[in-house]
Design a protein around this motif. Structure first.
Motif, short mmCIF file in Angstrom:
data_model
loop_
_atom_site.label_atom_id
_atom_site.label_comp_id
_atom_site.label_asym_id
_atom_site.label_seq_id
_atom_site.Cartn_x
_atom_site.Cartn_y
_atom_site.Cartn_z
N UNK A 104 -13.09 20.81 4.43
CA UNK A 104 -12.94 21.00 2.98
C UNK A 104 -13.30 19.74 2.19
N UNK A 105 -13.17 18.57 2.81
CA UNK A 105 -13.50 17.33 2.09
C UNK A 105 -14.98 17.27 1.70
N UNK A 106 -15.81 18.10 2.36
CA UNK A 106 -17.24 18.10 2.01
C UNK A 106 -17.60 19.22 1.03
N UNK A 107 -16.56 19.92 0.54
CA UNK A 107 -16.77 20.97 -0.44
C UNK A 107 -17.87 21.94 -0.02
N UNK A 108 -17.70 22.61 1.13
CA UNK A 108 -18.78 23.44 1.67
C UNK A 108 -19.08 24.66 0.80
N UNK A 109 -20.36 25.02 0.77
CA UNK A 109 -20.76 26.27 0.11
C UNK A 109 -20.57 27.42 1.07
N UNK A 110 -20.74 27.10 2.36
CA UNK A 110 -20.64 28.12 3.40
C UNK A 110 -19.79 27.57 4.53
N UNK A 111 -18.82 28.39 4.96
CA UNK A 111 -17.93 28.00 6.04
C UNK A 111 -18.22 28.89 7.23
N UNK A 112 -18.43 28.30 8.40
CA UNK A 112 -18.65 29.07 9.62
C UNK A 112 -17.40 28.98 10.49
N UNK A 113 -16.90 30.12 10.93
CA UNK A 113 -15.68 30.15 11.73
C UNK A 113 -15.95 30.89 13.04
N UNK A 114 -15.74 30.23 14.16
CA UNK A 114 -15.91 30.90 15.45
C UNK A 114 -14.54 31.13 16.08
N UNK A 115 -13.98 32.33 15.89
CA UNK A 115 -12.66 32.68 16.42
C UNK A 115 -11.66 31.54 16.23
N UNK A 116 -11.52 31.03 15.02
CA UNK A 116 -10.75 29.80 14.86
C UNK A 116 -9.29 29.95 15.28
N UNK A 117 -8.74 31.15 15.11
CA UNK A 117 -7.30 31.30 15.37
C UNK A 117 -7.04 32.08 16.66
N UNK A 168 -9.63 30.68 -3.99
CA UNK A 168 -9.50 29.54 -4.90
C UNK A 168 -10.71 28.60 -4.87
N UNK A 169 -11.26 28.40 -3.67
CA UNK A 169 -12.26 27.35 -3.51
C UNK A 169 -13.70 27.84 -3.60
N UNK A 170 -13.89 29.17 -3.59
CA UNK A 170 -15.21 29.73 -3.82
C UNK A 170 -16.27 29.38 -2.81
N UNK A 171 -15.89 29.15 -1.55
CA UNK A 171 -16.91 29.02 -0.54
C UNK A 171 -17.20 30.41 0.03
N UNK A 172 -18.38 30.58 0.60
CA UNK A 172 -18.68 31.82 1.30
C UNK A 172 -18.31 31.62 2.77
N UNK A 173 -18.08 32.72 3.49
CA UNK A 173 -17.66 32.59 4.88
C UNK A 173 -18.44 33.49 5.81
N UNK A 174 -18.63 32.99 7.03
CA UNK A 174 -19.15 33.82 8.12
C UNK A 174 -18.16 33.61 9.26
N UNK A 175 -17.44 34.67 9.62
CA UNK A 175 -16.27 34.56 10.48
C UNK A 175 -16.44 35.46 11.69
N UNK A 176 -16.37 34.87 12.88
CA UNK A 176 -16.54 35.62 14.12
C UNK A 176 -15.18 35.97 14.71
N UNK A 177 -15.02 37.19 15.13
CA UNK A 177 -13.77 37.58 15.78
C UNK A 177 -14.03 38.77 16.69
N UNK A 178 -13.11 39.01 17.66
CA UNK A 178 -13.24 40.27 18.39
C UNK A 178 -12.17 41.25 17.97
N UNK A 179 -11.41 40.88 16.91
CA UNK A 179 -10.33 41.75 16.43
C UNK A 179 -10.78 42.51 15.18
N UNK A 180 -10.85 43.84 15.30
CA UNK A 180 -11.28 44.67 14.17
C UNK A 180 -10.31 44.54 13.00
#
Ligand code: ADP
Ligand code: ADP
Length: 218
Positions: free
Chosen positions: A139-152, A173-185
């Motif tokens: 978050x300190x880099x104020x991303x436009x796009x956040x990539x998440x690979x099964x983070x949790x 709140x922060x208005x970034x876009x996200x691409x989030x990978x998961x195996x949970x529907x």
């Protein structure tokens, strides 16, 4: 304009395994896209292409976002640095001044709910808190796009649901876009503005649907 645009992307590894074939995917500002599918269908490979770590074999992957954040399952905090100093790391590597990065870190730590833990070393933190620190670092880099690979994925159910709720709040709140990978529907539907379903070997996109955002809670 898109943040990320994949057109007919295919990737075959050096050993001959084709991980992806015919993948078309777009992430626009304001979107939180989740990619769901069984193990081995190419989700991580897709994310690695998005992050620039893998090159496509054919087709085109255009990455237009200039500031990208990554959160992977392994929080990769430096064990000898405390939370505050870990959170400042990316800003430090990007040449942000000492005063400015301290201010950004303080804000990010507050945003992810880690206030009071600034001086804790990673080994003193729970798994969920490590993920929060990892999120704050990006978050300190104020991303436009956040990539998440099964983070949790490695966290217990309660911590996972709590972090998903916090992520939704941050996204709003922060208005970034996200691409989030998961195996949970259920996680995919809960989190996203659009769900992309992958399947098969090589992995392909077999379905795609918009979700009312945020997903109704009760
Ligand atoms: P998922 O994230 O959906 O579990 P991956 O993207 O990790 O799937 O893997 C997709 C396919 O590509 C799998 O068959 C996997 O074994 C293979 N694969 C992943 N990385 C490599 C690599 N570096 N070299 C060869 N095959 C790989
Ligand atoms: P139910 O219909 O069982 O009462 P809920 O409304 O609690 O279900 O949730 C619907 C689905 O979304 C369930 O599969 C649940 O596991 C999932 N879900 C609920 N809250 C979260 C969350 N914070 N993160 C991920 N998945 C969630």
């Amino acid at each position: 304009v898109h943040l990320l645009h994949f057109e007919d992307v295919a990737l075959t590894f050096a050993n001959g395994t084709t991980a992806l074939s015919g993948v078309n995917l777009t992430v626009n500002p304001g979107e939180f896209v989740t990619v769901v599918g069984p193990s081995g269908c190419g989700k991580s490979t897709l994310l690695r292409i998005a992050s620039g770590l893998e090159q496509v074999t054919s087709g085109a992957a255009r990455i237009d976002a200039s500031r990208i954040g990554y959160v992977f399952q392994d929080a990769t905090l430096l064990p000898w640095r405390d939370v505050q100093s870990n959170v400042q790391l990316l800003a430090e590597l990007n040449g942000v001044s000492k005063k400015e990065r301290a201010a950004r870190a303080a804000e990010a730590i507050e945003l992810v709910g880690l206030s009071g833990f600034e001086k804790h070393l990673p080994k003193m933190l729970s798994g969920g808190m490590k993920m929060r620190a990892s999120l704050a670092r990006s978050l300190t880099l104020d991303p436009q796009l956040f990539l998440f690979d099964e983070p949790f994925g490695a966290l217990d159910e309660i911590t996972r649901e709590r972090l998903n709720d916090e992520l939704l709040r941050l996204f709003t709140e922060q208005q970034f876009a996200g691409l989030f990978i998961t195996h949970s529907v259920s996680e995919a539907v809960y989190l996203s503005t659009k769900v992309v379903v992958m399947s098969g070997r090589p992995g392909r996109i077999v379905d795609e649907f918009p979700v009312d955002f945020p997903f109704p809670r009760d």
